[in-house]
Design a protein around this motif. Structure first.
Motif, mmCIF file in Angstrom:
data_model
loop_
_atom_site.group_PDB
_atom_site.id
_atom_site.type_symbol
_atom_site.label_atom_id
_atom_site.label_comp_id
_atom_site.label_asym_id
_atom_site.label_seq_id
_atom_site.Cartn_x
_atom_site.Cartn_y
_atom_site.Cartn_z
ATOM 1 N N UNK A 90 0.850 -1.191 0.000
ATOM 2 C CA UNK A 90 0.000 0.000 0.000
ATOM 3 C C UNK A 90 0.880 1.234 0.000
ATOM 4 N N UNK A 91 0.283 2.367 -0.292
ATOM 5 C CA UNK A 91 1.041 3.615 -0.351
ATOM 6 C C UNK A 91 0.097 4.802 -0.300
ATOM 7 N N UNK A 92 0.673 5.976 -0.194
ATOM 8 C CA UNK A 92 -0.104 7.216 -0.207
ATOM 9 C C UNK A 92 0.778 8.342 -0.708
ATOM 10 N N UNK A 93 0.185 9.225 -1.482
ATOM 11 C CA UNK A 93 0.879 10.444 -1.898
ATOM 12 C C UNK A 93 0.212 11.637 -1.226
ATOM 13 N N UNK A 94 1.026 12.618 -0.847
ATOM 14 C CA UNK A 94 0.548 13.773 -0.097
ATOM 15 C C UNK A 94 0.421 14.983 -1.016
ATOM 16 N N UNK A 95 -0.771 15.580 -1.019
ATOM 17 C CA UNK A 95 -1.071 16.719 -1.876
ATOM 18 C C UNK A 95 -1.636 17.864 -1.033
ATOM 19 N N UNK A 96 -1.949 18.967 -1.688
ATOM 20 C CA UNK A 96 -2.553 20.106 -1.020
ATOM 21 C C UNK A 96 -3.614 20.749 -1.882
ATOM 22 N N UNK A 97 -4.484 21.525 -1.255
ATOM 23 C CA UNK A 97 -5.553 22.205 -1.964
ATOM 24 C C UNK A 97 -6.937 21.794 -1.500
ATOM 25 N N UNK A 98 -7.010 20.786 -0.645
ATOM 26 C CA UNK A 98 -8.276 20.316 -0.076
ATOM 27 C C UNK A 98 -7.953 19.525 1.182
ATOM 28 N N UNK A 99 -8.983 19.018 1.830
ATOM 29 C CA UNK A 99 -8.794 18.216 3.031
ATOM 30 C C UNK A 99 -9.670 16.973 2.895
ATOM 31 N N UNK A 100 -9.072 15.905 2.306
ATOM 32 C CA UNK A 100 -9.850 14.709 2.015
ATOM 33 C C UNK A 100 -8.910 13.566 1.650
ATOM 34 N N UNK A 101 -9.332 12.337 1.927
ATOM 35 C CA UNK A 101 -8.611 11.140 1.502
ATOM 36 C C UNK A 101 -9.294 10.581 0.264
ATOM 37 N N UNK A 102 -8.591 10.564 -0.841
ATOM 38 C CA UNK A 102 -9.126 10.189 -2.148
ATOM 39 C C UNK A 102 -8.689 8.767 -2.511
ATOM 40 N N UNK A 103 -9.595 8.001 -3.150
ATOM 41 C CA UNK A 103 -9.280 6.611 -3.487
ATOM 42 C C UNK A 103 -9.818 6.280 -4.877
ATOM 43 N N UNK A 104 -9.332 5.176 -5.518
ATOM 44 C CA UNK A 104 -9.727 4.811 -6.892
ATOM 45 C C UNK A 104 -11.214 4.448 -6.991
ATOM 46 N N UNK A 105 -11.702 4.486 -8.252
ATOM 47 C CA UNK A 105 -10.999 4.928 -9.441
ATOM 48 C C UNK A 105 -10.954 6.450 -9.531
ATOM 49 N N UNK A 106 -9.880 6.930 -10.159
ATOM 50 C CA UNK A 106 -9.748 8.373 -10.347
ATOM 51 C C UNK A 106 -10.465 8.861 -11.601
ATOM 52 N N UNK A 107 -10.754 7.962 -12.527
ATOM 53 C CA UNK A 107 -11.427 8.351 -13.759
ATOM 54 C C UNK A 107 -12.477 7.325 -14.144
ATOM 55 N N UNK A 108 -13.119 7.564 -15.274
ATOM 56 C CA UNK A 108 -14.121 6.633 -15.788
ATOM 57 C C UNK A 108 -14.063 6.635 -17.304
ATOM 58 N N UNK A 109 -14.593 5.585 -17.888
ATOM 59 C CA UNK A 109 -14.504 5.436 -19.336
ATOM 60 C C UNK A 109 -15.267 6.521 -20.072
ATOM 61 N N UNK A 110 -16.376 6.974 -19.498
ATOM 62 C CA UNK A 110 -17.177 7.989 -20.197
ATOM 63 C C UNK A 110 -16.775 9.419 -19.840
ATOM 64 N N UNK A 111 -15.752 9.562 -18.992
ATOM 65 C CA UNK A 111 -15.209 10.866 -18.598
ATOM 66 C C UNK A 111 -16.183 11.697 -17.772
ATOM 67 N N UNK A 112 -17.302 11.093 -17.362
ATOM 68 C CA UNK A 112 -18.250 11.847 -16.565
ATOM 69 C C UNK A 112 -17.835 11.860 -15.100
ATOM 70 N N UNK A 113 -18.285 12.875 -14.392
ATOM 71 C CA UNK A 113 -18.033 12.987 -12.962
ATOM 72 C C UNK A 113 -19.102 12.203 -12.221
#
Length: 391
Positions: A220-243
């Motif tokens: 397992x692993x984690x990358x640290x980012x900034x600009x919000x306060x949340x733990x994000x998990x997959x999937x990051x995208x979708x085939x139809x590109x919709x949110x």
């Protein structure tokens, strides 16, 4: 040949979601799972929201380590804490800055039937808080080894690898991309749109991460980012590109891991924007070519993207507080590799030699197989009903 094996496991709990907005101890649920409760009281989501506008700065880097200072800090740590660590490089940035990694373990550099976890900071050059927190984390572990039971568990049972800065060039340039102005979190192979599947065409920082994952089988692993306060998990995208919410096969496990971080944090779980302080990536905003999904698909590594500050580049005076807010989250996330999951070794009864193994999980369309020198390392699954092991 006769085979003997042992499997020790505890199943991940399902649907571990905190309710945002309540004035609760964020570690209450974590303590129920065996993680320490330090009694923090959560009052608000944002850090220093009343003070940020009062202290305008022309030099946003003031108080942050320069790249040279970061390199010095890593090497000094290696000398000071050599009994439980080693320092190594996985490559260089476009401008030739070494991508130095700290490994922390009771047997650093040696192959063991233990899970490996990695933290990666500063993926985006203009999000530098992670690099500062990761140096603090390494030193805190070093200072508290043989004093704190949680630290002892991590050092003795996990191989922790810390890359404070994946994008040192972007940091020095004060911009998101690297020296070639490429967003490194859009530079990995993508499962939906294979426009960037030529590895030779990728950035040196990206190729370094990919080679690193091939060499070390991270659980397992984690990358640290900034600009919000949340733990994000997959999937990051979708085939139809919709949110919209797009769940991966191990969605329950990812929600569990993200909730460990969020509920161990001072106030992440109280988010009014993200229920429980966690989010599916595609439901938030789709990302393609991201490191998180690539780790999961191509490396079998369960990676989270952790947004740890609303402000990408907060005043350096806030760093001690941000560290205190995130410390238990970071420690509990690493420790979850030992406290939960499926753990096993497979070896022959006649010679005691390690053998390859396969674990299959019913009612899940994904099997994570870890075979490293014949040793089955820790595996994580969203278990619905039953486990069947085949060796």
């Amino acid at each position: 040949m006769n085979i003997k094996f042992c499997i020790i496991f505890s199943l991940f709990l399902r649907n571990v979601i905190a309710r945002g907005g309540d004035r609760i101890n964020p570690l209450s649920s974590a303590s129920d799972l065996g993680f320490p409760n330090h009694g923090y009281v959560v009052l608000a989501r944002h850090l220093f929201e009343d003070n940020q506008a009062r202290h305008p700065r022309t030099d946003i880097t003031r108080g942050y380590m320069t790249n040279s200072e970061l390199e010095k800090a890593v090497k000094e740590f290696g000398r000071r804490c050599s009994h439980i660590s080693r320092v190594y490089s996985i490559g260089k940035s476009v401008q030739g800055f070494p991508l130095l990694v700290i490994e922390i373990s009771d047997k650093p550099g040696k192959e063991e039937p233990e899970p490996a976890f990695k933290f990666v900071g500063n993926v985006h050059g203009d999000e530098p808080v992670g690099r500062e927190l990761l140096i603090l984390l390494a030193n805190w572990i070093c200072d508290n080894y043989m004093r704190d039971p949680l630290v002892n568990l991590i050092v003795d049972k996990v191989h922790l690898h810390i890359l404070p800065s994946m994008n040192p060039d972007g940091f020095s340039l004060k911009r998101r991309g690297n020296a070639n102005d490429i967003d490194l979190n859009r530079d990995f192979p993508d499962q939906f749109f294979p426009w960037n599947n030529d590895e030779d065409a990728r950035q040196p920082e990206t190729k370094a991460i990919m080679s690193w994952l091939r060499e070390i089988h991270f659980t397992a692993s984690a990358s640290l980012h900034g600009g919000a306060l949340v733990a994000n998990y997959p999937w990051d995208g979708s085939l139809d590109k919709r949110k919209h919410y797009y769940a991966c096969p191990d969605d329950g496990t990812f929600r569990f891991l993200a909730s460990i971080y969020s509920k161990s944090h001072y106030n992440m779980s109280l988010s009014k924007e993200f229920e429980g302080g966690i989010t599916n990536g595609a439901a938030w905003y789709p990302v393609y070519g991201g490191m998180q999904d690539w780790n999961y698909i191509y490396g079998g590594c369960f990676e989270l993207t952790l947004e740890i500050t609303d402000n990408k580049w907060p005043n350096a005076m806030e760093l001690p507080t941000i560290w205190e807010y995130n410390k238990m989250s970071m420690l509990n996330l690493i420790a979850s590799l030992v406290k939960t999951g499926v753990h096993g070794r497979v070896f022959s009864s006649d010679r005691g030699r390690p053998l390859s193994g396969l674990i299959t999980i019913k009612e899940i369309n994904y099997t994570d197989i870890r075979e490293h020198f014949g040793i089955c390392e820790v595996l994580f699954f969203s278990v619905q009903d039953a486990i069947s092991a085949e060796f």
